[in-house]
Design a protein around this motif. Structure first.
Motif, PDB file in Angstrom:
ATOM      1  N   ALA A  12      14.163 -26.477 -33.412  1.00 21.37           N
ATOM      2  CA  ALA A  12      14.115 -25.181 -33.016  1.00 21.37           C
ATOM      3  C   ALA A  12      14.058 -25.028 -31.363  1.00 21.37           C
ATOM      4  N   LYS A  13      13.231 -25.981 -30.872  1.00 23.21           N
ATOM      5  CA  LYS A  13      13.157 -26.026 -29.446  1.00 23.21           C
ATOM      6  C   LYS A  13      14.442 -26.292 -28.558  1.00 23.21           C
ATOM      7  N   ALA A  14      15.265 -27.314 -29.349  1.00 20.92           N
ATOM      8  CA  ALA A  14      16.548 -27.482 -28.733  1.00 20.92           C
ATOM      9  C   ALA A  14      17.412 -26.693 -29.250  1.00 20.92           C
ATOM     10  N   GLN A  15      17.435 -25.669 -30.047  1.00 23.56           N
ATOM     11  CA  GLN A  15      18.397 -24.657 -30.295  1.00 23.56           C
ATOM     12  C   GLN A  15      17.854 -23.440 -29.289  1.00 23.56           C
ATOM     13  N   LYS A  16      16.707 -23.111 -28.839  1.00 22.35           N
ATOM     14  CA  LYS A  16      16.323 -22.127 -28.065  1.00 22.35           C
ATOM     15  C   LYS A  16      16.954 -22.669 -26.580  1.00 22.35           C
ATOM     16  N   TYR A  17      16.930 -23.858 -26.416  1.00 24.92           N
ATOM     17  CA  TYR A  17      17.376 -24.321 -24.986  1.00 24.92           C
ATOM     18  C   TYR A  17      18.911 -24.429 -24.834  1.00 24.92           C
ATOM     19  N   CYS A  18      19.525 -24.541 -26.066  1.00 32.68           N
ATOM     20  CA  CYS A  18      20.992 -24.303 -25.923  1.00 32.68           C
ATOM     21  C   CYS A  18      21.688 -23.086 -26.060  1.00 32.68           C
ATOM     22  N   ALA A  19      20.689 -22.092 -26.452  1.00 36.01           N
ATOM     23  CA  ALA A  19      21.049 -20.697 -26.726  1.00 36.01           C
ATOM     24  C   ALA A  19      20.679 -20.043 -25.216  1.00 36.01           C
ATOM     25  N   TYR A  20      19.922 -20.391 -24.607  1.00 38.81           N
ATOM     26  CA  TYR A  20      19.743 -19.863 -23.035  1.00 38.81           C
ATOM     27  C   TYR A  20      20.984 -19.856 -22.275  1.00 38.81           C
ATOM     28  N   GLN A  21      21.451 -21.219 -22.393  1.00 44.55           N
ATOM     29  CA  GLN A  21      22.722 -21.655 -21.215  1.00 44.55           C
ATOM     30  C   GLN A  21      23.398 -22.615 -22.088  1.00 44.55           C
ATOM     31  N   GLU A  22      24.786 -22.418 -21.849  1.00 45.76           N
ATOM     32  CA  GLU A  22      25.619 -23.485 -22.297  1.00 45.76           C
ATOM     33  C   GLU A  22      25.349 -24.784 -22.041  1.00 45.76           C
ATOM     34  N   ARG A  23      25.253 -25.787 -23.005  1.00 45.61           N
ATOM     35  CA  ARG A  23      24.678 -26.989 -22.762  1.00 45.61           C
ATOM     36  C   ARG A  23      25.790 -28.251 -23.251  1.00 45.61           C
ATOM     37  N   CYS A  24      25.708 -29.161 -22.652  1.00 45.03           N
ATOM     38  CA  CYS A  24      26.537 -30.187 -23.087  1.00 45.03           C
ATOM     39  C   CYS A  24      25.586 -31.097 -24.064  1.00 45.03           C
ATOM     40  N   GLN A  25      26.143 -32.383 -24.715  1.00 42.18           N
ATOM     41  CA  GLN A  25      25.535 -33.226 -25.340  1.00 42.18           C
ATOM     42  C   GLN A  25      24.309 -34.095 -24.496  1.00 42.18           C
ATOM     43  N   TRP A  26      25.059 -34.327 -23.002  1.00 42.30           N
ATOM     44  CA  TRP A  26      24.316 -35.197 -21.816  1.00 42.30           C
ATOM     45  C   TRP A  26      23.017 -34.553 -21.680  1.00 42.30           C
ATOM     46  N   ASP A  27      23.093 -33.191 -21.397  1.00 42.32           N
ATOM     47  CA  ASP A  27      22.097 -32.253 -20.969  1.00 42.32           C
ATOM     48  C   ASP A  27      20.847 -32.207 -22.131  1.00 42.32           C
ATOM     49  N   VAL A  28      21.314 -31.951 -23.276  1.00 43.39           N
ATOM     50  CA  VAL A  28      20.224 -32.017 -24.482  1.00 43.39           C
ATOM     51  C   VAL A  28      19.769 -33.493 -24.501  1.00 43.39           C
ATOM     52  N   GLU A  29      20.511 -34.595 -24.268  1.00 45.11           N
ATOM     53  CA  GLU A  29      19.715 -35.901 -24.205  1.00 45.11           C
ATOM     54  C   GLU A  29      18.997 -36.201 -23.284  1.00 45.11           C
ATOM     55  N   GLN A  30      19.103 -35.730 -22.055  1.00 39.41           N
ATOM     56  CA  GLN A  30      18.148 -35.587 -21.095  1.00 39.41           C
ATOM     57  C   GLN A  30      16.966 -34.922 -21.251  1.00 39.41           C
ATOM     58  N   LYS A  31      17.126 -34.099 -21.822  1.00 36.85           N
ATOM     59  CA  LYS A  31      15.978 -33.128 -22.285  1.00 36.85           C
ATOM     60  C   LYS A  31      15.033 -33.695 -23.316  1.00 36.85           C
ATOM     61  N   PHE A  32      15.658 -34.246 -24.220  1.00 33.56           N
ATOM     62  CA  PHE A  32      14.936 -35.000 -25.188  1.00 33.56           C
ATOM     63  C   PHE A  32      13.770 -36.000 -24.448  1.00 33.56           C
ATOM     64  N   ARG A  33      14.560 -36.697 -23.628  1.00 38.56           N
ATOM     65  CA  ARG A  33      13.784 -37.849 -22.593  1.00 38.56           C
ATOM     66  C   ARG A  33      12.680 -37.013 -22.083  1.00 38.56           C
ATOM     67  N   VAL A  34      12.874 -35.978 -21.425  1.00 36.75           N
ATOM     68  CA  VAL A  34      11.699 -35.407 -20.837  1.00 36.75           C
ATOM     69  C   VAL A  34      10.733 -34.594 -21.886  1.00 36.75           C
ATOM     70  N   TRP A  35      11.110 -34.257 -23.003  1.00 35.85           N
ATOM     71  CA  TRP A  35      10.244 -33.905 -24.118  1.00 35.85           C
ATOM     72  C   TRP A  35       9.728 -35.010 -24.694  1.00 35.85           C
ATOM     73  N   ASN A  36       9.989 -36.370 -24.605  1.00 38.26           N
ATOM     74  CA  ASN A  36       9.577 -37.575 -25.067  1.00 38.26           C
ATOM     75  C   ASN A  36       9.957 -37.229 -26.860  1.00 38.26           C
ATOM     76  N   VAL A  37      11.005 -36.884 -27.149  1.00 38.19           N
ATOM     77  CA  VAL A  37      11.576 -36.954 -28.444  1.00 38.19           C
ATOM     78  C   VAL A  37      11.695 -38.403 -29.076  1.00 38.19           C
ATOM     79  N   ASP A  38      11.280 -38.698 -30.193  1.00 33.47           N
ATOM     80  CA  ASP A  38      11.427 -39.848 -30.981  1.00 33.47           C
ATOM     81  C   ASP A  38      12.898 -40.019 -31.228  1.00 33.47           C
ATOM     82  N   GLU A  39      13.166 -41.366 -31.022  1.00 33.99           N
ATOM     83  CA  GLU A  39      14.718 -41.741 -31.047  1.00 33.99           C
ATOM     84  C   GLU A  39      15.216 -41.584 -32.390  1.00 33.99           C
TER      85      GLU A  39
END
Length: 142
Positions: A12-39
């Motif tokens: 849900a958090k990632a969907q909100k992040y992507c809905a706000y502005q166009e993102r690429c896979q790399w952007d989302v992966e970087q955000k996952f690192r910041v959020w400390n998402v489990d691999e």
């Protein structure tokens, strides 16, 4: 920061992040690192985001190239290198750069040259041309 383990919360958090502005896979992966998402759930969430249309590489490349050309007046070289940095495919980069019209590109280039000439007070023509060339090179123009 503790790890985010809950699949539904991260999705849900990632969907909100992507809905706000166009993102690429790399952007989302970087955000996952910041959020400390489990691999373990990263790949599955990215797969879901792609399937649901939240991440679309070619759409991202088109919007990124057009936006940075029109607002920041970046040249094709700088746009291409930034898209490569974001691990966008060569095909998507080519399509995005083709979307910038040659006429609009030339007009922007002339506008940047005129703007730089009006601000430059150099008496020496060679020095002024060097400054203009360096400026355009830094903006990513050939």
């Amino acid at each position: 920061m503790p790890k985010l383990f809950d699949f539904d919360t991260v999705l849900a958090k990632a969907q909100k992040y992507c809905a706000y502005q166009e993102r690429c896979q790399w952007d989302v992966e970087q955000k996952f690192r910041v959020w400390n998402v489990d691999e373990e759930i990263r790949d599955e969430i990215i797969s879901d985001l792609i399937t649901q249309g939240f991440i679309h590489e070619q759409r991202f490349a088109l919007q990124y190239a057009g936006g940075h050309f029109r607002t920041k007046h970046w040249g094709k070289i700088k746009i291409e290198s930034e898209l490569k940095l974001r691990q966008v495919s060569k095909y998507s980069i080519i399509k995005a750069l083709e979307n910038i019209s040659d006429e609009e590109y030339r007009l922007t280039l002339h506008h940047l040259i005129e703007k730089k000439i009006s601000k430059d007070q150099s008496k020496n023509t060679f020095e002024r041309n060097q400054k203009i060339a360096q400026y355009l090179y830094s903006k990513g123009y050939e």
